[in-house]
Design a protein around this motif. Structure first.
Motif, PDB file in Angstrom:
ATOM      1  N   GLU A  44       0.822  -1.201   0.000  1.00 36.09           N
ATOM      2  CA  GLU A  44       0.000   0.000   0.000  1.00 36.09           C
ATOM      3  C   GLU A  44       0.866   1.265   0.000  1.00 36.09           C
ATOM      4  O   GLU A  44       0.584   2.241  -0.702  1.00 36.09           O
ATOM      5  CB  GLU A  44      -0.937   0.015   1.215  1.00 36.09           C
ATOM      6  N   GLN A  45       1.937   1.252   0.803  1.00 33.12           N
ATOM      7  CA  GLN A  45       2.825   2.410   0.850  1.00 33.12           C
ATOM      8  C   GLN A  45       3.543   2.616  -0.476  1.00 33.12           C
ATOM      9  O   GLN A  45       3.674   3.749  -0.954  1.00 33.12           O
ATOM     10  CB  GLN A  45       3.835   2.230   1.990  1.00 33.12           C
ATOM     11  N   HIS A  49       3.275   5.711  -3.088  1.00 31.99           N
ATOM     12  CA  HIS A  49       4.499   6.419  -3.489  1.00 31.99           C
ATOM     13  C   HIS A  49       4.557   6.585  -5.003  1.00 31.99           C
ATOM     14  O   HIS A  49       4.887   7.663  -5.509  1.00 31.99           O
ATOM     15  CB  HIS A  49       5.722   5.649  -2.990  1.00 31.99           C
ATOM     16  N   TYR A  50       4.236   5.527  -5.738  1.00 32.76           N
ATOM     17  CA  TYR A  50       4.332   5.567  -7.196  1.00 32.76           C
ATOM     18  C   TYR A  50       3.047   6.067  -7.864  1.00 32.76           C
ATOM     19  O   TYR A  50       3.029   6.302  -9.069  1.00 32.76           O
ATOM     20  CB  TYR A  50       4.673   4.180  -7.738  1.00 32.76           C
ATOM     21  N   GLY A  51       1.962   6.195  -7.102  1.00 37.70           N
ATOM     22  CA  GLY A  51       0.717   6.669  -7.672  1.00 37.70           C
ATOM     23  C   GLY A  51       0.030   5.651  -8.553  1.00 37.70           C
ATOM     24  O   GLY A  51      -0.560   5.999  -9.584  1.00 37.70           O
ATOM     25  N   VAL A  52       0.108   4.365  -8.163  1.00 37.40           N
ATOM     26  CA  VAL A  52      -0.534   3.285  -8.921  1.00 37.40           C
ATOM     27  C   VAL A  52      -1.429   2.488  -7.981  1.00 37.40           C
ATOM     28  O   VAL A  52      -1.421   2.682  -6.758  1.00 37.40           O
ATOM     29  CB  VAL A  52       0.514   2.350  -9.568  1.00 37.40           C
ATOM     30  N   SER A  53      -2.189   1.564  -8.549  1.00 33.90           N
ATOM     31  CA  SER A  53      -3.060   0.731  -7.735  1.00 33.90           C
ATOM     32  C   SER A  53      -2.246  -0.343  -7.014  1.00 33.90           C
ATOM     33  O   SER A  53      -1.111  -0.675  -7.419  1.00 33.90           O
ATOM     34  CB  SER A  53      -4.116   0.057  -8.610  1.00 33.90           C
ATOM     35  N   VAL A  54      -2.819  -0.908  -5.966  1.00 33.84           N
ATOM     36  CA  VAL A  54      -2.163  -1.996  -5.245  1.00 33.84           C
ATOM     37  C   VAL A  54      -1.986  -3.198  -6.165  1.00 33.84           C
ATOM     38  O   VAL A  54      -0.957  -3.900  -6.107  1.00 33.84           O
ATOM     39  CB  VAL A  54      -2.977  -2.385  -3.992  1.00 33.84           C
ATOM     40  N   LEU A  55      -2.940  -3.428  -7.059  1.00 30.15           N
ATOM     41  CA  LEU A  55      -2.830  -4.542  -8.000  1.00 30.15           C
ATOM     42  C   LEU A  55      -1.629  -4.366  -8.930  1.00 30.15           C
ATOM     43  O   LEU A  55      -0.877  -5.317  -9.188  1.00 30.15           O
ATOM     44  CB  LEU A  55      -4.114  -4.664  -8.824  1.00 30.15           C
ATOM     45  N   THR A  56      -1.427  -3.153  -9.431  1.00 30.98           N
ATOM     46  CA  THR A  56      -0.259  -2.864 -10.280  1.00 30.98           C
ATOM     47  C   THR A  56       1.027  -3.048  -9.491  1.00 30.98           C
ATOM     48  O   THR A  56       2.007  -3.623  -9.980  1.00 30.98           O
ATOM     49  CB  THR A  56      -0.342  -1.427 -10.827  1.00 30.98           C
ATOM     50  N   MET A  57       1.020  -2.578  -8.238  1.00 31.19           N
ATOM     51  CA  MET A  57       2.210  -2.715  -7.396  1.00 31.19           C
ATOM     52  C   MET A  57       2.520  -4.173  -7.139  1.00 31.19           C
ATOM     53  O   MET A  57       3.683  -4.598  -7.160  1.00 31.19           O
ATOM     54  CB  MET A  57       1.970  -1.982  -6.067  1.00 31.19           C
ATOM     55  N   ARG A  58       1.487  -4.971  -6.938  1.00 30.16           N
ATOM     56  CA  ARG A  58       1.666  -6.399  -6.678  1.00 30.16           C
ATOM     57  C   ARG A  58       2.304  -7.087  -7.887  1.00 30.16           C
ATOM     58  O   ARG A  58       3.171  -7.943  -7.740  1.00 30.16           O
ATOM     59  CB  ARG A  58       0.311  -7.012  -6.345  1.00 30.16           C
TER      60      ARG A  58
END
Length: 249
Positions: A44-45, A49-58
């Motif tokens: 989530e953090q 930070h990157y301004g994307v969704s949690v799914l994209t970060m995952r």
């Protein structure tokens, strides 16, 4: 021990967001300070930070986990692998952060810098200049200390005046020009070709004379279309390969 802090990223909507995030985070991991924490912020953090969704970060983290740079533990969090090394081949999808990631994570020594006449082979890139500032760096594997590549950069003098050579021992020239000097980079043109090691390259990379090397040339342009930097990097042929993936729009 200092906290791990990923670099910022300006997203390009023409490229997959997960890919851009993974490359930016990869460069931050490989270029981190020795005393930085191995624990990453939460999904989530990082997403915030990157301004994307949690799914994209995952999805971005999954890419780094498959490469062996990080490990994820249920209820404990995500951690940088202490012995993580770059894997090859690399996937390059046209992102500047991919270029930064490619050049990060090695022990870099500046072996020389100063003003020089524009080399004849670079005259087409600097038609308005008589001189450039040249930087020479040797990179070694972070674990074994074995030389992996050496680089020459030709930079416009007015920009080189703002370049601290000490920064080049931590970050690639592309990152220094973009994030420290403030150059608004529009594009980088890459050329990779097979060559034979000349005496200087053989000596610096500790390989036999005339052994195969990969010769990379990267020409960096600003938003006005000017060439701001020409990088020429000689990679040991037994250590690197490059894969370029073209994705349908």
């Amino acid at each position: 021990m200092t906290a791990f802090a990923p670099d910022s990223l300006v997203l390009n909507r023409k490229l997959p967001l997960w890919y851009q995030v993974s490359q930016s985070l990869r460069a931050s991991i490989l270029g981190r300070t020795p005393d930085a924490s191995l624990r990453l912020p939460t999904e989530e953090q990082l997403a915030a930070h990157y301004g994307v969704s949690v799914l994209t970060m995952r999805q971005a983290l999954k890419e780094l986990e498959e490469e062996g740079l990080i490990s994820r533990h249920r209820r404990r969090g995500t951690f940088i692998e202490p012995g993580a090394r770059r894997s090859t081949p690399r996937r390059l999808l046209g992102s500047i952060d991919a270029i930064v990631a490619q050049q990060s994570g090695e022990r870099t020594t500046v072996i020389g810098h100063g003003t020089a006449s524009v080399p004849g082979e670079l005259a087409e890139h600097f038609p308005d200049l008589a001189e450039i500032v040249a930087y020479r760096r040797l990179r070694r594997d972070g674990e074994s200390g074995e030389p992996t590549n050496w680089a020459e950069n030709a930079v416009r003098p007015e920009l080189a005046a703002a370049v601290d050579p000490a920064d080049l021992e931590r970050w690639p020239m592309t990152k220094v020009l973009r994030d420290v000097v403030g150059v608004r980079i529009s594009r980088i043109t890459d050329t990779v070709e097979a060559r034979l090691a000349d005496p200087e390259t053989a000596s610096l990379l500790e390989v036999p004379l005339l052994s195969p090397i990969l010769h990379y040339t990267g020409v960096t342009y600003d938003e006005e279309g000017r060439v701001v930097d020409v990088a020429r990097i000689r990679y040991r042929g037994d250590r690197f390969s490059f894969t370029v993936t073209v994705e349908a729009q």
